[in-house]
Design an enzyme around this catalytic site. Structure first.
Site, PDB file in Angstrom:
ATOM      1  N   ASP A  13       0.820  -1.219   0.000  1.00  0.00           N
ATOM      2  CA  ASP A  13       0.000   0.000   0.000  1.00  0.00           C
ATOM      3  C   ASP A  13       0.852   1.267   0.000  1.00  0.00           C
ATOM      4  O   ASP A  13       0.492   2.259   0.627  1.00  0.00           O
ATOM      5  CB  ASP A  13      -0.968  -0.004   1.197  1.00  0.00           C
ATOM      6  N   LYS A  16       2.485   1.699  -5.229  1.00  0.00           N
ATOM      7  CA  LYS A  16       3.219   1.104  -6.352  1.00  0.00           C
ATOM      8  C   LYS A  16       2.410   1.188  -7.636  1.00  0.00           C
ATOM      9  O   LYS A  16       2.960   1.403  -8.715  1.00  0.00           O
ATOM     10  CB  LYS A  16       3.548  -0.367  -6.056  1.00  0.00           C
ATOM     11  N   LYS A  18       0.265   3.448  -8.568  1.00  0.00           N
ATOM     12  CA  LYS A  18       0.304   4.811  -9.108  1.00  0.00           C
ATOM     13  C   LYS A  18       1.649   5.089  -9.801  1.00  0.00           C
ATOM     14  O   LYS A  18       1.691   5.671 -10.879  1.00  0.00           O
ATOM     15  CB  LYS A  18       0.107   5.783  -7.933  1.00  0.00           C
ATOM     16  N   HIS A  43      -4.138  -2.957  -6.497  1.00  0.00           N
ATOM     17  CA  HIS A  43      -3.508  -1.762  -7.059  1.00  0.00           C
ATOM     18  C   HIS A  43      -4.582  -0.763  -7.470  1.00  0.00           C
ATOM     19  O   HIS A  43      -5.426  -1.058  -8.307  1.00  0.00           O
ATOM     20  CB  HIS A  43      -2.644  -2.134  -8.259  1.00  0.00           C
ATOM     21  N   THR A  44      -4.540   0.413  -6.851  1.00  0.00           N
ATOM     22  CA  THR A  44      -5.508   1.458  -7.193  1.00  0.00           C
ATOM     23  C   THR A  44      -4.936   2.273  -8.343  1.00  0.00           C
ATOM     24  O   THR A  44      -3.837   2.805  -8.245  1.00  0.00           O
ATOM     25  CB  THR A  44      -5.750   2.366  -5.973  1.00  0.00           C
ATOM     26  N   ARG A 138       5.168 -29.484  -3.829  1.00  0.00           N
ATOM     27  CA  ARG A 138       5.210 -30.144  -5.137  1.00  0.00           C
ATOM     28  C   ARG A 138       3.937 -30.901  -5.479  1.00  0.00           C
ATOM     29  O   ARG A 138       3.965 -31.929  -6.160  1.00  0.00           O
ATOM     30  CB  ARG A 138       6.441 -31.070  -5.216  1.00  0.00           C
ATOM     31  N   GLN A 170       2.924  -6.083  -2.556  1.00  0.00           N
ATOM     32  CA  GLN A 170       3.282  -6.119  -1.124  1.00  0.00           C
ATOM     33  C   GLN A 170       4.512  -5.234  -0.841  1.00  0.00           C
ATOM     34  O   GLN A 170       4.802  -4.343  -1.620  1.00  0.00           O
ATOM     35  CB  GLN A 170       3.497  -7.556  -0.643  1.00  0.00           C
ATOM     36  N   GLY A 246     -10.855  -3.833   2.313  1.00  0.00           N
ATOM     37  CA  GLY A 246     -11.589  -2.745   2.966  1.00  0.00           C
ATOM     38  C   GLY A 246     -11.218  -2.557   4.435  1.00  0.00           C
ATOM     39  O   GLY A 246     -11.791  -1.709   5.120  1.00  0.00           O
ATOM     40  N   ARG A 249      -6.255   0.244   7.843  1.00  0.00           N
ATOM     41  CA  ARG A 249      -4.825  -0.027   8.010  1.00  0.00           C
ATOM     42  C   ARG A 249      -4.351   0.575   9.327  1.00  0.00           C
ATOM     43  O   ARG A 249      -4.754   1.669   9.690  1.00  0.00           O
ATOM     44  CB  ARG A 249      -4.050   0.602   6.851  1.00  0.00           C
ATOM     45  N   ASP A 277       0.873  15.269   1.571  1.00  0.00           N
ATOM     46  CA  ASP A 277      -0.255  16.154   1.925  1.00  0.00           C
ATOM     47  C   ASP A 277      -0.956  15.732   3.219  1.00  0.00           C
ATOM     48  O   ASP A 277      -1.516  16.569   3.925  1.00  0.00           O
ATOM     49  CB  ASP A 277      -1.258  16.203   0.769  1.00  0.00           C
TER      50      ASP A 277
HETATM   51  P1  IMP Z   1      -1.592 -12.911   2.660  1.00  0.00           P
HETATM   52  O1  IMP Z   1      -0.646 -12.427   1.624  1.00  0.00           O
HETATM   53  O2  IMP Z   1      -3.039 -12.789   2.242  1.00  0.00           O
HETATM   54  O3  IMP Z   1      -1.262 -14.282   3.153  1.00  0.00           O
HETATM   55  O4  IMP Z   1      -1.467 -11.945   3.919  1.00  0.00           O
HETATM   56  C1  IMP Z   1      -0.299 -11.951   4.748  1.00  0.00           C
HETATM   57  C2  IMP Z   1      -0.045 -10.560   5.295  1.00  0.00           C
HETATM   58  O5  IMP Z   1       0.330  -9.694   4.239  1.00  0.00           O
HETATM   59  C3  IMP Z   1      -1.263  -9.889   5.959  1.00  0.00           C
HETATM   60  O6  IMP Z   1      -0.808  -9.080   7.013  1.00  0.00           O
HETATM   61  C4  IMP Z   1      -1.832  -9.029   4.829  1.00  0.00           C
HETATM   62  O7  IMP Z   1      -2.572  -7.923   5.305  1.00  0.00           O
HETATM   63  C5  IMP Z   1      -0.555  -8.583   4.148  1.00  0.00           C
HETATM   64  N1  IMP Z   1      -0.728  -8.284   2.725  1.00  0.00           N
HETATM   65  C6  IMP Z   1      -0.755  -9.149   1.689  1.00  0.00           C
HETATM   66  N2  IMP Z   1      -0.905  -8.520   0.520  1.00  0.00           N
HETATM   67  C7  IMP Z   1      -0.955  -7.206   0.796  1.00  0.00           C
HETATM   68  C8  IMP Z   1      -1.067  -6.040  -0.015  1.00  0.00           C
HETATM   69  O8  IMP Z   1      -1.140  -6.073  -1.233  1.00  0.00           O
HETATM   70  N3  IMP Z   1      -1.097  -4.841   0.654  1.00  0.00           N
HETATM   71  C9  IMP Z   1      -0.978  -4.775   2.010  1.00  0.00           C
HETATM   72  N4  IMP Z   1      -0.863  -5.848   2.803  1.00  0.00           N
HETATM   73  C10 IMP Z   1      -0.850  -7.050   2.197  1.00  0.00           C
HETATM   74 MG    MG Z   2      -2.368  -2.483  -2.221  1.00  0.00          MG
END
Ligand code: IMP
Ligand code: MG
Length: 326
Positions: A13, A16, A18, A43-44, A138, A170, A246, A249, A277
């Site tokens: 978050d 990336k 953008k 990705h927004t 595997r 991530q 949703g 954070r 900002d």
């Molecule tokens: P998982 O990838 O769904 O197994 O989540 C494992 C951890 O990574 C959790 O704390 C999720 O909130 C975080 N996480 C996984 N993908 C994202 C992402 O794209 N943005 C923010 N946190 C993520």
């Molecule tokens: Mg994200």
């Protein structure tokens, strides 16, 4: 061959999407690729004045550039097709631009229900962990085993050439090796894994863009947000709610030493800090590790730039607001 990579330096978050969208709009890439994770990512993307949220599909499709989901990713075919339909309904041509590595792994309904039933770390519930578990045990199913994906399949080692953009997913602190284990995801969100995932050679890398925010956010069950009211304000002014789930954070000041480690390990050439900002609106400017509060954003920016230049005097630091990039 020339490769640019966008990676997250925090917990995901960091905008990336953008940055990737900006790079795609301003460079002539032949390929735009995703290299890690799967539908846990969100990705927004703003395109032609409209807001889109993508999970599997790289942002190249918005500009008619060949786009690739790499071998190191995991794919849920059902949610992929939902995503394709949503984009096609908005006149984005996904069918002629999407390519999938034949050896990417598949997320099944069983993976999703197992993830939802057994999760303790606050996963996105998208079946990510069980899909990677089965890959390494595997016993996994790959894209080449799914008839509906047949028309998209490529071997990325044979196909990729020219100018390539890799969009990370991530962030460094969610890395199974270098992140806050066990509060991590199941594929490395690093520049080096991105190359591996697509079968690309390391010497072709041109730029590595490290995405950051001026404060940190994290979603999961780990303790993260201190009790002071300011962090609730950052959450609401920054609109810090997950684009995939949703969920609100958790917020904290920027961890500077952690960011520098991510810049070092990824070989960042550029660091982009977004959401300037948000702190300006709240008139509070601080970092942790080291613990310092500043009087102005400018003072905080100068401190961060100085620290980064100790790591590498050629690093370019960019500051951006919530909507714009540079
Ligand atoms: P998982 O990838 O769904 O197994 O989540 C494992 C951890 O990574 C959790 O704390 C999720 O909130 C975080 N996480 C996984 N993908 C994202 C992402 O794209 N943005 C923010 N946190 C993520
Ligand atoms: Mg994200």
């Amino acid at each position: 061959m020339k490769i640019d990579i966008v990676v997250g330096g925090s917990y995901g978050d960091e905008a990336k999407g953008k940055i990737s969208k900006f790079l795609v709009a301003n460079n002539k890439y032949d390929w735009v690729c995703r290299a890690s994770g799967g539908p846990n990512a969100g990705h927004t993307i703003y395109h032609n004045g409209k807001k889109f949220i993508t999970h599997h599909i790289p942002s190249g499709v918005f500009h008619n550039i060949q786009s690739v989901i790499g071998a190191g990713c995991v794919i849920n075919p059902k949610s992929l097709f939902t995503e394709i339909k949503e984009l096609e309904d908005q006149k984005i041509d996904v069918f002629s631009n999407l390519n999938i590595a034949y050896n990417a792994h598949i997320i099944t309904d069983e993976h999703v229900s197992f993830d939802v039933k057994t999760d303790t770390i606050g996963s996105t519930g998208r079946g990510i962990m069980p899909a990677y578990r089965d890959k390494y045990a595997r016993v996994g199913m790959r894209a080449e085993d799914v008839p509906e994906l047949k028309s998209f399949l490529i071997d990325t080692v044979d196909s990729l050439d020219g100018d390539i953009l890799i969009e990370g997913a991530q962030g460094y602190n969610l890395c199974p090796d270098w992140g806050k284990y066990p509060y991590v995801t199941s594929s490395p969100p690093t520049a080096t894994y991105a190359l591996h995932s697509l079968g690309l050679p390391a010497q072709a890398v041109s730029k590595v863009w490290l995405a950051m925010k001026v404060y940190d956010t994290y979603v999961g069950t780990r303790q993260f947000q201190p009790s002071d009211e300011i962090f609730n304000q950052i959450c609401s002014v920054g609109n810090e709610f997950g684009s995939t789930t949703g969920r609100a954070r958790k917020c904290n000041w920027l961890n500077l030493s952690s960011m520098i480690k991510a810049a070092k390990a990824n070989g960042a050439t550029d660091v982009v800090f977004s959401k300037v900002d948000v702190l300006e609106k709240l008139k509070r400017f601080a970092i942790i590790e080291p613990d310092i509060e500043f009087y102005t954003m400018k003072e905080m920016q100068e401190f961060i730039e100085d620290e980064l230049s100790v790591l590498n005097s050629n690093i370019v630091v960019h500051w951006s607001s919530s909507k714009e990039f540079v």
